[in-house]
Design a protein around this motif. Sequence first.
Motif, PDB file in Angstrom:
ATOM      1  N   MET A   1       0.828  -1.204   0.000  1.00 34.48           N
ATOM      2  CA  MET A   1       0.000   0.000   0.000  1.00 34.48           C
ATOM      3  C   MET A   1       0.864   1.256   0.000  1.00 34.48           C
ATOM      4  O   MET A   1       0.514   2.251  -0.636  1.00 34.48           O
ATOM      5  N   GLN A   2       2.005   1.213   0.643  1.00 37.01           N
ATOM      6  CA  GLN A   2       2.901   2.365   0.600  1.00 37.01           C
ATOM      7  C   GLN A   2       3.448   2.572  -0.806  1.00 37.01           C
ATOM      8  O   GLN A   2       3.633   3.709  -1.234  1.00 37.01           O
ATOM      9  N   ILE A   3       3.692   1.495  -1.521  1.00 36.89           N
ATOM     10  CA  ILE A   3       4.097   1.614  -2.926  1.00 36.89           C
ATOM     11  C   ILE A   3       2.973   2.271  -3.715  1.00 36.89           C
ATOM     12  O   ILE A   3       3.212   3.182  -4.504  1.00 36.89           O
ATOM     13  N   ALA A   4       1.737   1.824  -3.487  1.00 42.03           N
ATOM     14  CA  ALA A   4       0.585   2.355  -4.214  1.00 42.03           C
ATOM     15  C   ALA A   4       0.386   3.846  -3.949  1.00 42.03           C
ATOM     16  O   ALA A   4      -0.120   4.565  -4.804  1.00 42.03           O
ATOM     17  N   GLN A   5       0.804   4.319  -2.788  1.00 46.70           N
ATOM     18  CA  GLN A   5       0.607   5.720  -2.431  1.00 46.70           C
ATOM     19  C   GLN A   5       1.869   6.565  -2.613  1.00 46.70           C
ATOM     20  O   GLN A   5       1.854   7.758  -2.345  1.00 46.70           O
ATOM     21  N   HIS A   6       2.936   5.974  -3.090  1.00 48.73           N
ATOM     22  CA  HIS A   6       4.219   6.666  -3.232  1.00 48.73           C
ATOM     23  C   HIS A   6       4.110   7.743  -4.308  1.00 48.73           C
ATOM     24  O   HIS A   6       3.688   7.474  -5.423  1.00 48.73           O
ATOM     25  N   SER A   7       4.524   8.966  -3.981  1.00 49.36           N
ATOM     26  CA  SER A   7       4.333  10.079  -4.910  1.00 49.36           C
ATOM     27  C   SER A   7       5.446  10.223  -5.948  1.00 49.36           C
ATOM     28  O   SER A   7       5.332  11.032  -6.857  1.00 49.36           O
TER      29      SER A   7
ATOM     30  N   PHE B   1       6.442   7.855  -8.044  1.00 49.39           N
ATOM     31  CA  PHE B   1       6.241   6.934  -9.152  1.00 49.39           C
ATOM     32  C   PHE B   1       4.935   7.213  -9.859  1.00 49.39           C
ATOM     33  O   PHE B   1       3.943   7.585  -9.233  1.00 49.39           O
ATOM     34  N   THR B   2       4.927   6.994 -11.148  1.00 51.12           N
ATOM     35  CA  THR B   2       3.679   7.085 -11.897  1.00 51.12           C
ATOM     36  C   THR B   2       2.846   5.848 -11.580  1.00 51.12           C
ATOM     37  O   THR B   2       3.337   4.868 -11.012  1.00 51.12           O
ATOM     38  N   ALA B   3       1.601   5.890 -11.985  1.00 53.85           N
ATOM     39  CA  ALA B   3       0.721   4.743 -11.776  1.00 53.85           C
ATOM     40  C   ALA B   3       1.287   3.506 -12.475  1.00 53.85           C
ATOM     41  O   ALA B   3       1.260   2.405 -11.928  1.00 53.85           O
ATOM     42  N   ARG B   4       1.824   3.677 -13.673  1.00 52.05           N
ATOM     43  CA  ARG B   4       2.392   2.545 -14.419  1.00 52.05           C
ATOM     44  C   ARG B   4       3.564   1.937 -13.665  1.00 52.05           C
ATOM     45  O   ARG B   4       3.690   0.720 -13.577  1.00 52.05           O
ATOM     46  N   GLU B   5       4.431   2.775 -13.119  1.00 54.08           N
ATOM     47  CA  GLU B   5       5.578   2.279 -12.365  1.00 54.08           C
ATOM     48  C   GLU B   5       5.124   1.555 -11.098  1.00 54.08           C
ATOM     49  O   GLU B   5       5.672   0.507 -10.749  1.00 54.08           O
TER      50      GLU B   5
ATOM     51  N   ALA C   1      -5.574  -2.382  -6.589  1.00 53.53           N
ATOM     52  CA  ALA C   1      -6.898  -1.771  -6.723  1.00 53.53           C
ATOM     53  C   ALA C   1      -6.850  -0.289  -6.351  1.00 53.53           C
ATOM     54  O   ALA C   1      -7.519   0.542  -6.984  1.00 53.53           O
ATOM     55  N   HIS C   2      -6.053   0.054  -5.350  1.00 55.00           N
ATOM     56  CA  HIS C   2      -5.904   1.452  -4.939  1.00 55.00           C
ATOM     57  C   HIS C   2      -5.301   2.283  -6.073  1.00 55.00           C
ATOM     58  O   HIS C   2      -5.760   3.408  -6.322  1.00 55.00           O
ATOM     59  N   VAL C   3      -4.300   1.746  -6.746  1.00 58.90           N
ATOM     60  CA  VAL C   3      -3.687   2.463  -7.872  1.00 58.90           C
ATOM     61  C   VAL C   3      -4.708   2.631  -8.990  1.00 58.90           C
ATOM     62  O   VAL C   3      -4.850   3.725  -9.556  1.00 58.90           O
ATOM     63  N   HIS C   4      -5.457   1.583  -9.303  1.00 55.27           N
ATOM     64  CA  HIS C   4      -6.471   1.666 -10.359  1.00 55.27           C
ATOM     65  C   HIS C   4      -7.528   2.716 -10.006  1.00 55.27           C
ATOM     66  O   HIS C   4      -7.951   3.485 -10.877  1.00 55.27           O
ATOM     67  N   GLN C   5      -7.940   2.757  -8.745  1.00 58.63           N
ATOM     68  CA  GLN C   5      -8.920   3.751  -8.312  1.00 58.63           C
ATOM     69  C   GLN C   5      -8.349   5.158  -8.456  1.00 58.63           C
ATOM     70  O   GLN C   5      -9.040   6.071  -8.893  1.00 58.63           O
TER      71      GLN C   5
ATOM     72  N   VAL D   1      -6.115   6.145 -10.599  1.00 55.47           N
ATOM     73  CA  VAL D   1      -6.080   6.481 -12.024  1.00 55.47           C
ATOM     74  C   VAL D   1      -7.463   6.930 -12.488  1.00 55.47           C
ATOM     75  O   VAL D   1      -7.597   7.899 -13.235  1.00 55.47           O
ATOM     76  N   GLN D   2      -8.493   6.239 -12.033  1.00 59.75           N
ATOM     77  CA  GLN D   2      -9.857   6.637 -12.397  1.00 59.75           C
ATOM     78  C   GLN D   2     -10.186   8.035 -11.888  1.00 59.75           C
ATOM     79  O   GLN D   2     -10.966   8.760 -12.501  1.00 59.75           O
ATOM     80  N   ASN D   3      -9.556   8.406 -10.757  1.00 56.21           N
ATOM     81  CA  ASN D   3      -9.776   9.728 -10.180  1.00 56.21           C
ATOM     82  C   ASN D   3      -8.777  10.762 -10.699  1.00 56.21           C
ATOM     83  O   ASN D   3      -8.757  11.893 -10.229  1.00 56.21           O
ATOM     84  N   GLY D   4      -7.895  10.344 -11.615  1.00 58.74           N
ATOM     85  CA  GLY D   4      -6.941  11.261 -12.219  1.00 58.74           C
ATOM     86  C   GLY D   4      -5.676  11.479 -11.422  1.00 58.74           C
ATOM     87  O   GLY D   4      -4.945  12.424 -11.657  1.00 58.74           O
ATOM     88  N   VAL D   5      -5.385  10.588 -10.487  1.00 55.79           N
ATOM     89  CA  VAL D   5      -4.184  10.712  -9.653  1.00 55.79           C
ATOM     90  C   VAL D   5      -3.167   9.670 -10.092  1.00 55.79           C
ATOM     91  O   VAL D   5      -3.526   8.542 -10.400  1.00 55.79           O
ATOM     92  N   GLY D   6      -1.897  10.068 -10.106  1.00 54.13           N
ATOM     93  CA  GLY D   6      -0.843   9.100 -10.340  1.00 54.13           C
ATOM     94  C   GLY D   6      -0.410   8.900 -11.770  1.00 54.13           C
ATOM     95  O   GLY D   6       0.367   8.002 -12.042  1.00 54.13           O
ATOM     96  N   THR D   7      -0.885   9.734 -12.658  1.00 56.36           N
ATOM     97  CA  THR D   7      -0.457   9.569 -14.046  1.00 56.36           C
ATOM     98  C   THR D   7       0.879  10.220 -14.304  1.00 56.36           C
ATOM     99  O   THR D   7       1.522   9.927 -15.299  1.00 56.36           O
ATOM    100  N   GLU D   8       1.305  11.104 -13.425  1.00 55.55           N
ATOM    101  CA  GLU D   8       2.607  11.742 -13.512  1.00 55.55           C
ATOM    102  C   GLU D   8       3.254  11.700 -12.137  1.00 55.55           C
ATOM    103  O   GLU D   8       2.574  11.502 -11.141  1.00 55.55           O
ATOM    104  N   THR D   9       4.539  11.930 -12.087  1.00 55.78           N
ATOM    105  CA  THR D   9       5.249  11.933 -10.809  1.00 55.78           C
ATOM    106  C   THR D   9       5.058  13.269 -10.096  1.00 55.78           C
ATOM    107  O   THR D   9       4.597  14.245 -10.683  1.00 55.78           O
TER     108      THR D   9
END
Length: 85
Positions: free
Chosen positions: A19-25, A27-31, A65-69, A71-79
């Motif tokens: 979960m910390q990886i999923a919330q790490h600022s 990295f992009t969502a893909r990373e 699932a957190h990362v996918h959510q 992305v749907q909310n527009g977060v994590g596409t860029e670093t």
Amino acid sequence: MVFGNLEEEIMSRDNLTPMQIAQHSLFTAREKLDLLQQLRADAAGAAAEGREFGFTSGEIDEAIAHVHQGVQNGVGTETAFKGDY
């Protein structure tokens, strides 16, 4: 290379949970998804060998699932360097 060092730190499992990886600022969502998929593969390999991995597949799936959510909310596409957070 900075990314390589961060990836090694994350993959060492000594510092960050899925979960910390999923919330790490940094990295992009893909990373994030790439790292989490690698964790999932490592966890499956450990389970097949009867070894304890440190993270359950449920924790990894929840982080994915957190990362996918996000992305749907527009977060994590860029670093964070590009102003994401």
